[in-house]
Design an enzyme around this catalytic site. Structure first.
Site, short mmCIF file in Angstrom:
data_model
loop_
_atom_site.label_atom_id
_atom_site.label_comp_id
_atom_site.label_asym_id
_atom_site.label_seq_id
_atom_site.Cartn_x
_atom_site.Cartn_y
_atom_site.Cartn_z
N ASP A 174 41.05 88.69 6.20
CA ASP A 174 42.78 88.43 6.07
C ASP A 174 44.09 88.50 6.53
OD1 ASP A 174 44.34 86.75 4.48
OD2 ASP A 174 44.40 88.49 2.55
N ASN A 216 40.44 77.81 -1.06
CA ASN A 216 41.36 77.71 0.42
C ASN A 216 41.17 75.86 0.35
OD1 ASN A 216 39.60 80.15 2.37
ND2 ASN A 216 41.91 79.93 1.14
C1 IPE Z 1 40.26 85.33 0.94
O1 IPE Z 1 41.47 84.84 1.64
C2 IPE Z 1 39.61 84.50 1.67
C3 IPE Z 1 39.40 84.33 3.24
C4 IPE Z 1 39.94 85.16 4.07
C5 IPE Z 1 38.42 83.02 3.87
P1 IPE Z 1 42.57 84.41 0.86
O2 IPE Z 1 44.58 84.36 1.91
O3 IPE Z 1 42.71 83.42 0.64
O4 IPE Z 1 42.71 84.67 -0.41
P2 IPE Z 1 44.74 84.74 -1.50
O5 IPE Z 1 44.86 83.50 -1.64
O6 IPE Z 1 45.48 85.61 -0.93
O7 IPE Z 1 43.57 86.15 -2.84
C1 IPE Z 2 42.53 84.78 6.88
O1 IPE Z 2 43.88 84.50 6.89
C2 IPE Z 2 41.89 83.33 7.10
C3 IPE Z 2 41.56 82.41 5.47
C4 IPE Z 2 41.41 82.27 4.34
C5 IPE Z 2 41.24 81.23 6.06
P1 IPE Z 2 45.02 83.67 5.98
O2 IPE Z 2 45.36 82.27 6.60
O3 IPE Z 2 44.79 84.40 4.60
O4 IPE Z 2 46.35 84.58 6.53
P2 IPE Z 2 47.08 85.04 5.45
O5 IPE Z 2 46.94 86.00 4.43
O6 IPE Z 2 48.30 83.84 4.84
O7 IPE Z 2 48.53 86.03 6.86
MG MG Z 3 45.46 85.26 3.56
#
Ligand code: IPE
Ligand code: IPE
Ligand code: MG
Length: 247
Positions: free
Chosen positions: A20, A68
């Protein structure tokens, strides 16, 4: 050979990572979120190598969650396109390095192209044994429990015969032991529907490091933290005498 500061005996067999922080990493650089996702792929390849070098047998990463899809269409299609780019850029290298790739998640909802790329990654690496990289894609822990129940019912398992061991056989990651160490980068302290069933006794490490910055140093720091834990699985703390006739 391990290049980690951690003794081989304390190395987890299975590490699971919520990758993340890609979006915030890009934002800090005034770049579009996609740039963070792209750098995230490089961080993943680095981490697979670092884990293999340290003798970790299974690495499972959360790449795209069931939730997502709620992101803007542009970001979702960017992530889908990135699967194709990542497979064409890194598959040969990972295959050569002994990485076995497995995809966990609902493949029905992804496009034919993405499904084909995942199938290609799995078949090109099926014979490898050095480390198993499981990529959780369109995956959710709740989805997994439901699909396992459905499969068990289809297989004719009677309600009375359904126990934890039987259900585990139908879970998407039935081929791997439960994760010993669960790492989440990006500073959020939550599970976000990753491996709900399997993390019952995992050790958790949360770090503010944004995923594109993750590498050997952060991995070793998590491994040191893991090595210092006393895993009890519900039993008494190690080294603590159990008094007899204490009831
Ligand atoms: C979790 O991260 C999913 C992945 C890293 C693929 P998210 O960014 O989607 O999670 P939330 O929304 O902060 O809980
Ligand atoms: C994790 O990074 C990757 C996916 C969930 C695909 P994020 O896209 O959630 O990045 P942040 O949390 O918005 O910084
Ligand atoms: Mg994230």
């Amino acid at each position: 050979m391990s290049s980690s500061a951690v003794n081989g005996a304390d190395i987890p067999r299975h590490v699971a990572i919520v990758m993340d922080g890609n979006g915030r990493w890009a934002k800090k650089r005034f770049m579009p979120r996609f740039f963070g996702h792209k750098q995230g792929v490089d961080a993943l390849v680095r981490t697979v190598q670092a884990c293999a070098d340290r003798g970790i047998e299974y690495l499972t990463v959360f790449a795209f969650s069931s939730e997502n899809w709620k992101r803007p269409t542009e970001e979702v299609s960017g992530l889908m396109g990135l699967v194709l780019v990542a497979v064409s850029k890194y598959l040969t290298k990972l295959a050569k390095e002994g990485v076995r790739i497995r995809i966990v998640g609902d493949r029905d909802a992804v496009s034919d192209k993405v499904r084909e790329a995942w199938n290609q990654a799995e078949s090109a690496t099926a014979h490898n044994t050095r480390i198993t990289l499981s990529v959780a894609f369109n995956y959710g822990g709740r989805w997994d429990v439901v699909q396992a129940c459905r499969q068990a019912m289809r297989a004719g398992v009677a309600p009375e015969a359904l126990d934890e061991t039987t259900l585990s056989r139908f879970m998407a990651m039935s081929y791997a032991p439960d994760p010993d160490l669960f790492i989440r980068t990006g500073g959020e302290v939550r599970v976000s529907n990753f491996l709900l069933w399997q993390v019952a006794y995992s050790e958790f490490v949360f770090t503010d490091c944004l995923w594109p910055d993750f590498g050997e140093a952060e991995l070793d720091s998590a491994l040191r933290s893991f090595a210092a834990r006393d895993r009890r699985f519900g039993a008494v703390p190690t080294g603590q005498p159990v008094a007899e006739n204490s009831i």
